[in-house]
Write a protein that holds these residues in place. Structure first.
Motif, short mmCIF file in Angstrom:
data_model
loop_
_atom_site.label_atom_id
_atom_site.label_comp_id
_atom_site.label_asym_id
_atom_site.label_seq_id
_atom_site.Cartn_x
_atom_site.Cartn_y
_atom_site.Cartn_z
N TYR A 170 -23.87 -131.14 54.09
CA TYR A 170 -25.02 -131.84 53.46
C TYR A 170 -26.32 -131.52 54.19
O TYR A 170 -27.37 -131.33 53.58
CB TYR A 170 -24.78 -133.35 53.45
CG TYR A 170 -23.58 -133.77 52.65
CD1 TYR A 170 -23.45 -133.37 51.32
CD2 TYR A 170 -22.58 -134.54 53.21
CE1 TYR A 170 -22.33 -133.75 50.57
CE2 TYR A 170 -21.47 -134.93 52.48
CZ TYR A 170 -21.33 -134.51 51.17
OH TYR A 170 -20.24 -134.88 50.44
N LEU A 171 -26.23 -131.47 55.51
CA LEU A 171 -27.43 -131.16 56.30
C LEU A 171 -27.89 -129.73 56.02
O LEU A 171 -29.08 -129.46 55.81
CB LEU A 171 -27.14 -131.34 57.79
CG LEU A 171 -28.24 -130.89 58.74
CD1 LEU A 171 -29.49 -131.73 58.55
CD2 LEU A 171 -27.77 -130.97 60.20
N ILE A 172 -26.94 -128.80 55.99
CA ILE A 172 -27.28 -127.39 55.77
C ILE A 172 -27.91 -127.21 54.37
O ILE A 172 -28.89 -126.49 54.20
CB ILE A 172 -26.03 -126.50 55.92
CG1 ILE A 172 -25.46 -126.61 57.35
CG2 ILE A 172 -26.33 -125.06 55.56
CD1 ILE A 172 -26.29 -125.98 58.42
N ARG A 195 -29.59 -129.37 52.72
CA ARG A 195 -30.96 -129.88 52.78
C ARG A 195 -31.88 -128.85 53.46
O ARG A 195 -33.00 -128.62 53.02
CB ARG A 195 -30.99 -131.21 53.53
CG ARG A 195 -32.37 -131.64 53.99
CD ARG A 195 -33.29 -132.00 52.83
NE ARG A 195 -32.97 -133.31 52.33
CZ ARG A 195 -33.44 -134.45 52.84
NH1 ARG A 195 -34.27 -134.41 53.86
NH2 ARG A 195 -33.08 -135.61 52.35
N LEU A 196 -31.38 -128.24 54.55
CA LEU A 196 -32.20 -127.26 55.26
C LEU A 196 -32.53 -126.07 54.35
O LEU A 196 -33.67 -125.59 54.34
CB LEU A 196 -31.49 -126.78 56.54
CG LEU A 196 -31.32 -127.83 57.64
CD1 LEU A 196 -30.50 -127.26 58.80
CD2 LEU A 196 -32.68 -128.29 58.15
N PHE A 228 -27.91 -119.56 56.77
CA PHE A 228 -27.27 -120.86 56.49
C PHE A 228 -26.37 -120.77 55.25
O PHE A 228 -25.29 -121.35 55.22
CB PHE A 228 -28.34 -121.94 56.27
CG PHE A 228 -28.96 -122.45 57.55
CD1 PHE A 228 -28.18 -122.72 58.68
CD2 PHE A 228 -30.33 -122.68 57.64
CE1 PHE A 228 -28.75 -123.19 59.86
CE2 PHE A 228 -30.91 -123.15 58.82
CZ PHE A 228 -30.11 -123.41 59.93
N ASP A 276 -21.09 -130.22 58.41
CA ASP A 276 -22.52 -130.47 58.28
C ASP A 276 -23.06 -129.88 56.97
O ASP A 276 -24.23 -129.53 56.88
CB ASP A 276 -23.27 -129.90 59.48
CG ASP A 276 -22.87 -128.48 59.81
OD1 ASP A 276 -22.10 -127.89 59.03
OD2 ASP A 276 -23.33 -127.96 60.84
#
Lengths: 191, 395
Positions: B381-383, B385-386, B367, B379
């Motif tokens: 922000y999502l990455i 967080r992951l 990631f 994406d």
């Protein structure tokens, strides 16, 4: 007995014709899905029975082509788009990753007349204490009109709760976006 | 019995002869032609295609890249000669193998055709084929043939009925429409033959016609869907196009007497390279994994664009999800990242797969590599967080 049967049939026929858009007044709103939201304004509600392309109901201020807020709970192995014979539809699968959920929504929209649909600002979000996903959408409606959207999704208990807002980029998106933001922030899931 | 059969035969023959009296011949058009009689069927068809063109312009499904449009338009002008100004090109973002030239000059080239052609010669052959339909007024003639089939079907049904063969009247309809479809197949053969001549006169290689059909046949044969596989060589009496292997044989024989030279695959690939990943994505989401794998394998056979093509192959395996496909997909994604043209999405796909396997350090690393290759990722922000969830640290 015969008269009763005829009356029953007539009543059934009439009630079948009676599904029309109805008012959804400001205040708490129980969706056809598994969640409720809070409306700050009065909306027009289009029940799922008069929605030929997709499962679930719409709320709209100015008509479904000018702004629509789709409210639906999609069970495992079912779709946002209504099933059609010999047409492979995107299906939601419980346990899908966040990326697969985004692709499920964008490809579903492309099945119902939008093209060039892209998600942006994909971000984690929390709804009523449950982890979910928010993302923006852009695309083109079949008459060439550019559209924008915003989606809120919560995958839980083998289903996907979805609030999906779509509107023309010009004027209508910005006009309704703050109210839709409030709707998404008010998602109330069952205990 | 013989008498009634004779009566039926005579009746049918009379009906077919009468209906056939209506000519389908619209001759060959001249550059700049427009229908002068506005009450004619031809004018009506032009009006309808004008309407369709307006809808197409507003559809949002057109490729608007100026360089690609200019390049394809130049190829059309090469095969269409003096008709160049009569034709208006629209490159349609559609994965299907198709092109068309309507009577009003609306010329549509699908990106599915541009993706499948391996050389400019192959594209020129298809453009030549479609130009013959335009030049020879095939659209108008096909319309006339169907109109005649309607008349023939009605007359034949009535006459057979009167002659005592009511039960055979639907057979009369089949006969009539079968004739119209046979007419359509003969137009396709004519378009292949004359289209190849147009292409070779423009300097393109004559073996390109058979080549593009052979590649398409391989793809149809590899399809997961029986109806797609049958489309290749099972047109039968009700097919609108001749069987593909018949077309290949005919074009191969014709090419023996025409100039042939090696097509420049690398030069053609340079033209379509900027669009390769998007066009492949359109194929992959159709979920005909067999056909799409055949297409990707063929494109990869050229030894270029392997980052994009191996990523595409990984997506097909991941989507197919048969036993062992996860391992195949991961191997393809990892192989893709070793090429300079690998899409950033390949690292994200590795991250997804490693995360599903519970290999958190490898997932987080993939990631992070994705964000490094695509800092403006939609994406992001999502990455982020992951990565935080997987490692317990901020990226």
């Amino acid at each position: 007995m015969k008269r009763l049967l005829i009356c029953g049939l007539v009543a059934a026929s009439l009630s079948a014709c009676a599904v029309v858009p109805v008012a959804a007044p400001a205040g708490p709103f129980e969706t056809e899905g598994d969640f409720s939201v809070m409306l700050q304004k009065d909306w027009s509600r289009w029940p799922s029975q008069i929605n030929p392309a997709t499962n679930g109901e719409f709320l709209t201020q100015d008509g479904v082509l000018l702004n629509r807020v789709h409210l639906v709970s999609i069970p495992d192995s079912e779709g946002l788009v209504r099933a059609r014979r010999n047409v492979e539809m995107p299906l939601y699968t419980a346990g899908s990753s966040e990326f697969e959920i985004v692709e499920f929504i964008t490809s579903s929209l492309e099945m119902i007349g939008y093209s060039d649909v892209e998600a942006d600002l994909i971000r984690p979000a929390e709804f009523d204490g449950v982890d979910g996903l928010r993302f923006g959408l852009t695309g083109i409606w079949q008459n060439g009109m550019r559209v924008k959207g915003e989606a809120a999704t919560i995958a839980h208990d083998d289903r996907l709760d979805l609030v999906l807002f779509m509107a023309p980029e010009l004027h209508y998106y910005d006009a309704v976006a703050p109210e839709v933001e409030a709707i998404m922030n008010s998602i109330d899931l069952p205990d | 019995m013989l008498n009634s059969l004779t009566r039926l035969g005579l009746a049918a023959g009379l009906a077919v002869s009468l209906a056939a009296c209506a000519s389908t011949d619209h001759g060959v058009r001249s550059a700049g032609d427009r229908p002068m009689d506005l009450s004619s069927t031809e004018a009506s068809l032009w009006y309808q295609t004008d309407e369709a063109e307006s809808r197409l312009q507003a559809s949002g499904q057109l490729n608007s890249d100026p360089a690609l449009n200019a390049w394809v338009n130049a190829r059309i002008c090469e095969v269409a000669g003096t008709f160049c100004d009569d034709l208006r090109l629209y490159i349609l973002e559609s994965p299907t193998f198709n092109a068309s030239m309507a009577p009003n000059g609306m010329a549509i080239v699908n990106t599915g055709l541009l993706l499948r052609a391996e050389t400019t010669d192959e594209l020129a052959f298809v453009l030549g084929h479609e130009f013959v339909h335009f030049e020879e007024n095939h659209f108008l003639e096909r319309h006339a043939a169907m109109r005649n089939a309607n008349v023939t079907s009605t007359v034949l049904g009535s006459v057979i009925g009167v002659a005592g063969g009511g039960g055979l009247s639907s057979f009369g309809s089949l006969l009539a429409y079968g004739g119209a479809l046979s007419f359509s197949r003969s137009q396709e053969t004519e378009a292949d033959t004359k289209g190849l001549i147009h292409a070779t006169e423009a300097g393109y290689s004559a073996d390109a016609g058979a080549a593009i059909w052979s590649n398409l046949l391989d793809e149809l044969t590899a399809s997961d869907h029986d109806e797609v596989t049958r489309r290749g060589n099972d047109g039968g009496v009700f097919g609108t196009h001749p069987d593909i292997d018949v077309r290949i044989a005919s074009l191969t024989a014709q090419a023996a007497d025409l100039p042939v030279h090696d097509g420049d695959r690398a030069a053609y690939r340079r033209i379509i390279r900027p669009f390769l990943q998007d066009w492949l994505d359109m194929h992959i989401v159709r979920r005909d994994h067999g056909a799409t794998l055949a297409l990707v394998d063929r494109l990869a056979g050229q030894g270029e664009d392997l980052g994009v093509l191996q990523y595409a192959r990984g997506r097909i395996y991941a989507m197919r999800a048969d036993d062992g496909d996860d391992a195949l997909a991961l191997a393809e994604f990892e192989a893709a990242t070793r090429h300079a043209d690998a899409p950033a999405d390949a690292w994200r796909a590795i991250g997804e797969m490693r995360r599903a396997q519970g290999d958190n350090p490898a997932a987080a690393a993939a990631f992070q590599a994705y964000l490094d290759h695509s800092p403006q990722a939609r994406d992001r922000y999502l990455i982020e967080r992951l990565i935080t969830d997987l490692t317990g640290t901020q990226p």
